[in-house]
Design a protein around this motif. Structure first.
Motif, mmCIF file in Angstrom:
data_model
loop_
_atom_site.group_PDB
_atom_site.id
_atom_site.type_symbol
_atom_site.label_atom_id
_atom_site.label_comp_id
_atom_site.label_asym_id
_atom_site.label_seq_id
_atom_site.Cartn_x
_atom_site.Cartn_y
_atom_site.Cartn_z
ATOM 1 N N SER A 1 37.421 -1.653 91.115
ATOM 2 C CA SER A 1 38.598 -2.190 90.438
ATOM 3 C C SER A 1 39.238 -3.329 91.248
ATOM 4 N N LYS A 2 39.840 -4.253 90.568
ATOM 5 C CA LYS A 2 40.553 -5.398 91.162
ATOM 6 C C LYS A 2 42.002 -5.054 91.517
ATOM 7 N N ILE A 3 42.317 -3.783 91.544
ATOM 8 C CA ILE A 3 43.683 -3.373 91.857
ATOM 9 C C ILE A 3 44.113 -3.781 93.264
ATOM 10 N N LEU A 4 43.110 -3.932 94.214
ATOM 11 C CA LEU A 4 43.428 -4.356 95.592
ATOM 12 C C LEU A 4 43.962 -5.786 95.600
ATOM 13 N N GLY A 5 43.425 -6.648 94.715
ATOM 14 C CA GLY A 5 43.938 -8.023 94.612
ATOM 15 C C GLY A 5 45.405 -8.043 94.224
ATOM 16 N N LEU A 6 45.774 -7.142 93.289
ATOM 17 C CA LEU A 6 47.164 -7.051 92.884
ATOM 18 C C LEU A 6 48.031 -6.599 94.054
ATOM 19 N N THR A 7 47.496 -5.678 94.850
ATOM 20 C CA THR A 7 48.256 -5.199 96.025
ATOM 21 C C THR A 7 48.501 -6.333 97.001
#
Length: 585
Positions: free
Chosen positions: A345-351
């Protein structure tokens, strides 16, 4: 043998022989009467010829009666009698022909003899009217006419040559002297002379016919027939006496055998009574042992039925486990995809973007407008939101698939539980629903092997059915069809399920496949216990299905045109009355 000998002794039909002899004697009397009537007609005692015809008709009738009797009789001399009768008939026919000729000639003769006296009177009257100068010629002519009349009458009684010569001499003298007379007298003399010549001519012919009639051997032929009948009667009488002797001897022997058998029966009666008492005792013991064995067989049969039902339930449970396993594979795949989506998931980019915003919280406006990274942050967040939205949709789709798979598993287990504990119970049901349940239990395997299912459901009313047993049979048949098509890799896999009513009161369910087919020699053994063509088969599935069908009052049959042509299994059950207030499809 007694009947045979008795029948042989009764072949001497003396009464029939006497009747035949009486008929033959009557024939001889009629023949003699016939000849007597001919003589009477010849001398003029019979004014007409009816007696001649009457005798002939009666003789022919008697002859026909003899021939009819010969046709109904069976003895050694029938052929000889028939030849004699044929010869007699020929003789009668010959005599009848001669009598017909006699009647014709005699009629002419009797006519001339009857008219001679009249013609002679006419001549006398004509001569009496002559003149004096013709009186001498008239007297001579009158004398000559008298002599001719007398000679003709004598000739009619005895046709001798002497009388014939006298008539010829008188006719010549008459012809010589009539030239001197008148024409009137001459005409009457010609008439008289014509009658005399007729008598002279016909009398000899009539006498010859009489001789020929007398010479016909009708009486001799009758005697020959009578001799043949007498010889046959004597032979039959001798044979009857001979068979009567045989009959007496055989009767004596048979009576001796009867006496001997009676003595043996009397001696054996006591032995039979003793044996009967022993048999009665043995029968009582045997009945008790048979009852015990019957009870044992009933218990074994009950155990076999329980085993068959348990095997059927195990078959259903196995199919359920297979289907649950197939669905779990889908669940595992969906879970793996969800896990992979979460891990990547690209959720780390959002973080990181949020962290960057937190670091520049004090100068956020200048960072977003002057810093190169800050300027790119809105675009990045926009792209990141789209990616996260796609991830969410993918995960939601996989979660939905997992939910459906779990629901499918629950449905399969619920269906199995609905039938697992059901005893043999008749209850209102729709056969289409049972077929659909069986398909759901095999759905995973059918889909895995790319089997196309075709349904041909005709309208069938709600019927009282044993749902557990029918489902057991259908699951078994569908599973076998799937395995048969799995081995046929060179064709399309198609499973056809047909439901309908036949003959108005029979439920028919057919399961047809395009599998490897059944050889003709296996069709008669396919339902036998222990028979299987599978390496890992136990040969109990189809046998238990056939047993269950028979217990429900129906039958399970198999049809195939041979290897490579597929197979059709047909379940037929008696359809009881549909329950009231139930809808029909």
């Amino acid at each position: 043998m007694l009947v045979f000998f008795y029948a042989r002794t009764q072949r001497n039909d003396a009464l029939n022989y006497v009747e035949h002899v009486a008929v033959l004697r009557h024939l001889k009397q009629l023949d003699a009467q016939w000849e007597l009537d001919v003589l009477k007609s010849k001398i003029g005692l019979n004014a007409h010829y009816d007696p001649l015809a009457g005798s002939l008709v009666e003789m022919i009738a008697l002859l026909n009666g003899i021939e009819s009797d010969l046709g109904a009789e069976q003895h050694g001399q029938v052929a000889g009698v028939a030849e004699g009768v044929a010869a007699l008939r020929r003789a009668i026919d010959e005599k009848a022909a001669l009598v017909e000729r006699f009647k014709s000639n005699n009629a002419v003769l009797r006519n001339s003899l009857a008219f001679l006296p009249t013609a002679e009177q006419d001549v006398r009257q004509s001569l009496g009217r002559l003149g004096v100068h013709e009186s001498a010629a008239a007297e001579r002519m009158s004398e000559n006419v008298n002599k001719l009349l007398l000679a003709s009458m004598l000739y009619s009684q005895s046709a001798s040559d002497e009388h014939a010569a006298d008539i010829q001499s008188g006719l010549r003298g008459l012809d010589a002297e009539k030239l001197l007379l008148r024409s009137e007298t001459t005409d009457r003399l010609d008439i008289f002379g014509a009658h005399v010549r007729t008598v002279l001519r016909e009398q000899r012919g009539v006498n010859e016919l009489l001789g020929l009639i007398s010479a016909v051997p009708t009486a001799a032929r009758v005697e020959e027939i009578q001799n043949v009948l007498s010889a046959e009667q004597q032979r039959v009488a001798d044979l009857s006496r001979q068979y009567l002797g045989y009959l007496l001897v055989f009767s004596a022997l048979l009576l001796g055998l009867f006496l001997y058998a009676a003595a043996r029966l009397i001696r054996s009666h006591a032995v039979i009574n003793r044996v009967n008492k022993k048999l009665h005792s043995v029968n009582e013991t045997l009945e008790q042992r048979v009852e015990e064995r019957t009870q044992e067989l009933r218990q074994v049969q009950s155990d076999l039925l329980t085993t068959a039902r348990q095997a059927g339930m195990a078959e259903i449970a196995t199919n359920v486990l297979h289907n649950v396993g197939n669905v779990l594979n889908s669940v595992n795949v969906s879970a793996g995809l969800v896990g992979a989506s979460v891990r990547s998931s690209k959720i780390l980019g959002l973080t990181r973007a949020v962290q960057m915003l937190n670091e520049h919280a004090d100068d956020l406006a200048s960072f977003m407008t002057l810093d190169a990274k800050g300027k790119m942050l809105p675009v990045y967040l926009t792209q990141l939101s789209q990616v996260l939205l796609a991830e969410q949709q993918s995960i939601l789709g996989e979660l939905t698939s997992m939910t459906k798979s779990v629901d499918h598993i629950k449905e399969i287990i619920a269906t199995q539980q609905a039938y697992a504990g059901t005893a043999s119970l008749m209850e209102p049901a729709r056969i289409e629903e049972l077929v659909e349940d069986a398909l759901r239990m095999n759905a995973g395997a059918l889909a895995r092997h790319q089997v196309t299912v075709e349904k041909e459901f005709a309208p069938v009313p709600v019927l009282p059915l044993d749902k557990g047993r029918i489902l057991q049979i259908l699951v078994n048949l569908i599973g076998n069809a799937k395995q048969a098509m799995e081995a046929a890799t060179d064709r399309t896999h198609r499973l056809t399920l047909s439901v309908g009513m036949v003959r108005g009161h029979t439920l028919r369910v057919a399961v047809a496949d395009t599998g490897v087919g059944i050889p003709p020699e296996n069709l008669v053994r396919v339902f036998a216990h222990g028979f299987t063509t599978k390496e890992d088969g136990h040969g109990f599935g189809l046998h238990s299905a056939a047993v269950a069908a028979r217990e429900m009052g129906g039958a399970l049959t198999a049809h195939s045109n041979g290897p490579g042509t597929g197979a059709v299994f047909v379940l037929e059950l008696p359809a009881g009355a549909a329950p009231k207030n139930e809808e029909t499809t």
